[in-house]
Design a protein around this motif. Structure first.
Motif, mmCIF file in Angstrom:
data_model
loop_
_atom_site.group_PDB
_atom_site.id
_atom_site.type_symbol
_atom_site.label_atom_id
_atom_site.label_comp_id
_atom_site.label_asym_id
_atom_site.label_seq_id
_atom_site.Cartn_x
_atom_site.Cartn_y
_atom_site.Cartn_z
ATOM 1 N N SER A 40 0.155 7.849 -12.979
ATOM 2 C CA SER A 40 -0.843 8.499 -12.124
ATOM 3 C C SER A 40 -1.146 7.635 -10.905
ATOM 4 C CB SER A 40 -2.144 8.752 -12.882
ATOM 5 O OG SER A 40 -2.802 7.524 -13.141
ATOM 6 N N PHE A 41 -1.573 8.297 -9.847
ATOM 7 C CA PHE A 41 -2.055 7.615 -8.642
ATOM 8 C C PHE A 41 -3.221 8.444 -8.142
ATOM 9 C CE2 PHE A 41 -1.956 7.397 -3.927
ATOM 10 C CZ PHE A 41 -2.494 6.126 -3.833
ATOM 11 N N GLN A 42 -4.425 7.933 -8.341
ATOM 12 C CA GLN A 42 -5.603 8.713 -7.976
ATOM 13 C C GLN A 42 -6.363 8.156 -6.788
ATOM 14 O OE1 GLN A 42 -7.898 9.281 -11.506
ATOM 15 N NE2 GLN A 42 -6.309 10.453 -12.502
ATOM 16 N N SER A 43 -6.261 6.865 -6.532
ATOM 17 C CA SER A 43 -6.987 6.299 -5.392
ATOM 18 C C SER A 43 -6.395 4.952 -5.011
ATOM 19 C CB SER A 43 -8.472 6.148 -5.718
ATOM 20 O OG SER A 43 -8.635 5.191 -6.743
ATOM 21 N N PHE A 44 -6.781 4.510 -3.819
ATOM 22 C CA PHE A 44 -6.351 3.205 -3.359
ATOM 23 C C PHE A 44 -7.126 2.126 -4.110
ATOM 24 C CE2 PHE A 44 -5.308 5.899 0.252
ATOM 25 C CZ PHE A 44 -4.071 5.408 0.631
ATOM 26 N N PRO A 45 -6.512 0.971 -4.333
ATOM 27 C CA PRO A 45 -7.243 -0.127 -4.983
ATOM 28 C C PRO A 45 -8.454 -0.543 -4.144
ATOM 29 C CG PRO A 45 -4.880 -0.578 -4.930
ATOM 30 C CD PRO A 45 -5.115 0.645 -4.090
ATOM 31 N N ASP A 46 -9.504 -1.004 -4.811
ATOM 32 C CA ASP A 46 -10.735 -1.405 -4.124
ATOM 33 C C ASP A 46 -10.492 -2.419 -3.016
ATOM 34 O OD1 ASP A 46 -12.286 0.301 -5.574
ATOM 35 O OD2 ASP A 46 -13.044 -1.223 -6.962
ATOM 36 N N LYS A 47 -9.603 -3.390 -3.251
ATOM 37 C CA LYS A 47 -9.393 -4.417 -2.221
ATOM 38 C C LYS A 47 -8.814 -3.811 -0.942
ATOM 39 C CE LYS A 47 -4.756 -6.161 -3.070
ATOM 40 N NZ LYS A 47 -3.950 -7.341 -3.148
ATOM 41 N N ILE A 48 -8.006 -2.764 -1.069
ATOM 42 C CA ILE A 48 -7.453 -2.095 0.114
ATOM 43 C C ILE A 48 -8.562 -1.336 0.833
ATOM 44 C CG2 ILE A 48 -5.825 -0.342 0.930
ATOM 45 C CD1 ILE A 48 -4.236 -2.566 -0.172
ATOM 46 N N VAL A 49 -9.353 -0.601 0.078
ATOM 47 C CA VAL A 49 -10.436 0.196 0.672
ATOM 48 C C VAL A 49 -11.425 -0.721 1.386
ATOM 49 C CG1 VAL A 49 -12.379 1.717 0.169
ATOM 50 C CG2 VAL A 49 -10.181 2.077 -0.960
ATOM 51 N N LYS A 50 -11.828 -1.808 0.750
ATOM 52 C CA LYS A 50 -12.791 -2.728 1.357
ATOM 53 C C LYS A 50 -12.229 -3.381 2.612
ATOM 54 C CE LYS A 50 -15.354 -3.691 -2.824
ATOM 55 N NZ LYS A 50 -15.592 -4.599 -3.915
ATOM 56 N N LYS A 51 -10.956 -3.736 2.582
ATOM 57 C CA LYS A 51 -10.355 -4.431 3.721
ATOM 58 C C LYS A 51 -10.212 -3.518 4.931
ATOM 59 C CE LYS A 51 -6.556 -7.493 4.848
ATOM 60 N NZ LYS A 51 -5.457 -8.251 4.290
ATOM 61 N N PHE A 52 -9.803 -2.286 4.727
ATOM 62 C CA PHE A 52 -9.489 -1.407 5.843
ATOM 63 C C PHE A 52 -10.601 -0.436 6.239
ATOM 64 C CE2 PHE A 52 -5.255 -2.625 4.324
ATOM 65 C CZ PHE A 52 -4.697 -3.059 5.514
ATOM 66 N N SER A 53 -11.486 -0.102 5.348
ATOM 67 C CA SER A 53 -12.465 0.946 5.666
ATOM 68 C C SER A 53 -13.522 0.515 6.674
ATOM 69 C CB SER A 53 -13.147 1.446 4.393
ATOM 70 O OG SER A 53 -13.924 0.418 3.821
ATOM 71 N N THR A 54 -13.665 -0.767 6.904
ATOM 72 C CA THR A 54 -14.662 -1.231 7.864
ATOM 73 C C THR A 54 -14.048 -1.736 9.165
ATOM 74 O OG1 THR A 54 -14.669 -3.435 6.888
ATOM 75 C CG2 THR A 54 -16.293 -1.846 6.041
ATOM 76 N N ALA A 55 -12.739 -1.705 9.277
ATOM 77 C CA ALA A 55 -12.068 -2.167 10.497
ATOM 78 C C ALA A 55 -11.552 -0.952 11.268
ATOM 79 C CB ALA A 55 -10.912 -3.106 10.140
ATOM 80 N N ALA A 56 -12.205 -0.653 12.391
ATOM 81 C CA ALA A 56 -11.814 0.507 13.193
ATOM 82 C C ALA A 56 -10.419 0.293 13.777
ATOM 83 C CB ALA A 56 -12.823 0.730 14.316
ATOM 84 N N GLY A 57 -9.684 1.386 13.895
ATOM 85 C CA GLY A 57 -8.358 1.314 14.500
ATOM 86 C C GLY A 57 -7.434 2.389 13.976
ATOM 87 N N GLU A 58 -6.182 2.301 14.413
ATOM 88 C CA GLU A 58 -5.151 3.238 13.986
ATOM 89 C C GLU A 58 -4.414 2.626 12.800
ATOM 90 O OE1 GLU A 58 -0.886 4.907 15.606
ATOM 91 O OE2 GLU A 58 -2.481 4.607 17.071
#
Length: 184
Positions: free
Chosen positions: A34-52
């Motif tokens: 199964s693949f249901q979501s991105f790992p927390d470390k990925i979400v935390k690293k990228f979700s607060t950095a604006a960009g493409e």
């Protein structure tokens, strides 16, 4: 299930997911079941950095080959949290008839710079209403991510100290997007 009707669990990764931006790249492998979501470390690293960002998918080692086109998405800055003036507001002073320069930058709570755009943001310098008739200002904003004012000039004023505030409005949303900073 095997012949004894027991569930067989395989922990072999199915594919490798890479999330990349201009400044960051992070990959992780997904389990085969199964693949249901991105790992927390990925979400935390990228979700607060604006960009493409680009998300790409490729088979994990030992898996059948497949083709998957990368997908691009954008994370935009959050609302204005902090305004920065250069020079420092305490150092800004205007002498009648002489020009001075200031630069205004805005940042969200994650320290992403909010880019000001001509036609989208309206920049103004507002003097206390009681004193507005005693002071005549002129300036031209230059938009290049920040707002630069190279020709702020007091054209007319009675002797004294005046406080003004910088306002930035987003015309797309029809509301003020910036807090006010006082300048002297």
């Amino acid at each position: 299930r095997n012949s004894g009707r027991e569930i067989i669990t395989v922990n072999t990764p199915l594919c490798k997911v890479t999330v990349a931006s201009q400044h960051h790249s992070e990959s992780f492998e997904t389990p085969s079941h199964s693949f249901q979501s991105f790992p927390d470390k990925i979400v935390k690293k990228f979700s607060t950095a604006a960009g493409e960002y680009t998300v790409s998918l490729e088979p994990a080692a030992g898996q059948a080959q497949f083709k998957c086109d990368p997908v691009k998405f954008f994370i935009v800055p959050a609302d204005i949290n902090r305004i920065s003036l250069t020079p420092d507001p305490q150092a800004i002073s205007c002498v009648v008839g002489q020009t001075t320069s200031i630069e205004v930058q805005a940042f969200d709570k994650y320290n992403n710079q909010i880019k000001f755009e001509e036609g989208v943001h309206i920049f103004d310098i507002v003097v206390n209403e009681n004193l507005a008739q005693k002071l005549l200002l002129s300036f031209t904003p230059e938009y290049n991510g920040a707002v630069r004012i190279r020709d702020l000039c007091v054209r007319q004023a009675e002797v004294g100290t005046y406080h003004a505030r910088i306002t930035i409005k987003c015309v797309l949303e029809g509301k003020s997007t910036g807090d006010k900073n006082k300048i002297k």
